[in-house]
Design a protein around this motif. Structure first.
Motif, mmCIF file in Angstrom:
data_model
loop_
_atom_site.group_PDB
_atom_site.id
_atom_site.type_symbol
_atom_site.label_atom_id
_atom_site.label_comp_id
_atom_site.label_asym_id
_atom_site.label_seq_id
_atom_site.Cartn_x
_atom_site.Cartn_y
_atom_site.Cartn_z
ATOM 1 N N GLU A 1 16.339 21.819 -20.780
ATOM 2 C CA GLU A 1 16.067 21.894 -19.342
ATOM 3 C C GLU A 1 15.517 20.586 -18.773
ATOM 4 O O GLU A 1 15.980 20.124 -17.715
ATOM 5 N N GLY B 1 17.487 18.366 -15.935
ATOM 6 C CA GLY B 1 16.848 18.025 -14.670
ATOM 7 C C GLY B 1 16.799 16.531 -14.430
ATOM 8 O O GLY B 1 16.939 16.062 -13.292
ATOM 9 N N GLY C 1 19.970 15.552 -12.887
ATOM 10 C CA GLY C 1 20.369 16.266 -11.681
ATOM 11 C C GLY C 1 21.204 17.508 -11.881
ATOM 12 O O GLY C 1 21.863 17.973 -10.943
ATOM 13 N N PHE C 2 21.183 18.078 -13.080
ATOM 14 C CA PHE C 2 21.934 19.312 -13.326
ATOM 15 C C PHE C 2 21.001 20.516 -13.210
ATOM 16 O O PHE C 2 19.934 20.538 -13.822
ATOM 17 N N ASP C 3 21.411 21.504 -12.443
ATOM 18 C CA ASP C 3 20.623 22.712 -12.252
ATOM 19 C C ASP C 3 20.784 23.615 -13.480
ATOM 20 O O ASP C 3 21.898 24.054 -13.780
ATOM 21 N N PRO C 4 19.702 23.912 -14.209
ATOM 22 C CA PRO C 4 19.804 24.780 -15.388
ATOM 23 C C PRO C 4 20.416 26.144 -15.071
ATOM 24 O O PRO C 4 21.111 26.723 -15.907
ATOM 25 N N ALA C 5 20.176 26.644 -13.856
ATOM 26 C CA ALA C 5 20.751 27.938 -13.473
ATOM 27 C C ALA C 5 22.275 27.847 -13.404
ATOM 28 O O ALA C 5 22.990 28.787 -13.786
ATOM 29 N N LEU C 6 22.778 26.706 -12.929
ATOM 30 C CA LEU C 6 24.228 26.502 -12.877
ATOM 31 C C LEU C 6 24.797 26.425 -14.289
ATOM 32 O O LEU C 6 25.849 27.012 -14.580
ATOM 33 N N GLU D 1 32.175 23.974 -10.721
ATOM 34 C CA GLU D 1 31.138 23.183 -10.055
ATOM 35 C C GLU D 1 30.467 22.216 -11.025
ATOM 36 O O GLU D 1 30.254 21.038 -10.698
ATOM 37 N N LEU D 2 30.147 22.690 -12.214
ATOM 38 C CA LEU D 2 29.507 21.820 -13.202
ATOM 39 C C LEU D 2 30.451 20.692 -13.615
ATOM 40 O O LEU D 2 30.028 19.536 -13.752
ATOM 41 N N GLN E 1 30.483 18.152 -10.839
ATOM 42 C CA GLN E 1 29.246 17.363 -10.806
ATOM 43 C C GLN E 1 29.240 16.298 -11.904
ATOM 44 O O GLN E 1 28.805 15.160 -11.676
#
Length: 237
Positions: A55, A59, A62-67, A81-82, A85
């Motif tokens: 995690e 972060g 810039g990657f959202d762990p939820a995504l 989306e991932l 990104q």
């Protein structure tokens, strides 16, 4: 045996367990050859513990762990989306490098290859363990880029071979009309540099090939009937 490498009573089947214990290509090929119809569940990467561990790293770039978690559940929208990104961050690095920026990795602007590879592997494995064997095109483009992009060496060589053949045909057509073709003429037709056309004929065989191909055309540059073309070739032999 039920689908996706599990037993009807629950749990992975013997082959899936064996592979997960030793996920090597040697064992995988051996298992598949021994029983081509067997279902082997191949996911070995990712999981909630790994996500928690990474995690901070996610972060940082810039990657959202939820995504990422949704992508690990094989959500096609999350995978797309991932993937987008990741590619956007790869593009940003290219732009910065071209503009003269330096020490990008040291400044934390470059997503490490090992992180990108892990994310890609997680997305692929998610498709296996969920049985959702649909690969979003965004992930396909990302994987292709990681494997060499849309213009690998074999593609370049194949296109060069095709353009060489076309150059001979155009040259032959011109010669049949009484016009001596040049590398510059052909370069203009193909939208490349004259030196590129010259490289297609490393042994200086351009005019020889063109002269041979010119027999395919009449004095107006029109293609002769196939029977006539091959009839001439056989007659010469």
């Amino acid at each position: 045996m039920s689908e996706h490498g599990t037993e009807e009573c629950g749990g992975y089947n013997a082959m899936s367990k064996a592979y997960k214990k030793n996920p090597s290509i040697e064992l995988y090929v051996k298992l598949r050859r021994e029983d081509p119809d067997a279902e082997i569940e191949v996911s070995v990467i990712g999981g909630i513990e790994q996500l928690f561990y990474l995690e901070p790293e996610l972060g940082k770039y810039g990657f959202d762990p939820a995504l990422v978690a949704s992508a690990m559940d094989a959500d096609p929208n999350a995978i797309s989306e991932l993937s987008l990104q990741i590619m956007e961050k790869m593009i940003e690095v290219k732009v910065l490098a071209k503009s003269g920026e330096t020490h990008l990795a040291r400044r934390g602007l470059v997503v490490p290859d090992k992180l990108i590879n892990w994310l890609v592997a997680c997305m692929l494995d998610a498709l296996s363990w969920t049985g959702e064997l649909y690969i979003p095109r965004d992930l396909i483009v990302l994987i292709r880029e990681r494997l060499g992009g849309s213009n690998p060496e074999y593609e370049q060589a194949s296109r060069a071979h095709e353009m060489r053949s076309d150059a001979i045909s155009i040259g032959g057509q011109l010669l049949a009309q009484g016009i001596t073709p040049s590398f510059r003429m052909l370069a203009k037709a193909f939208g490349v540099a004259p030196s590129t056309v010259k490289r297609w004929f490393p042994n200086g065989e351009f005019m020889q090939e063109v002269a041979r191909r010119s027999a395919w055309f009449d004095k107006d540059g029109k293609l002769r009937p196939t029977k006539e073309i091959f009839g001439r070739a056989l007659h010469k032999k």
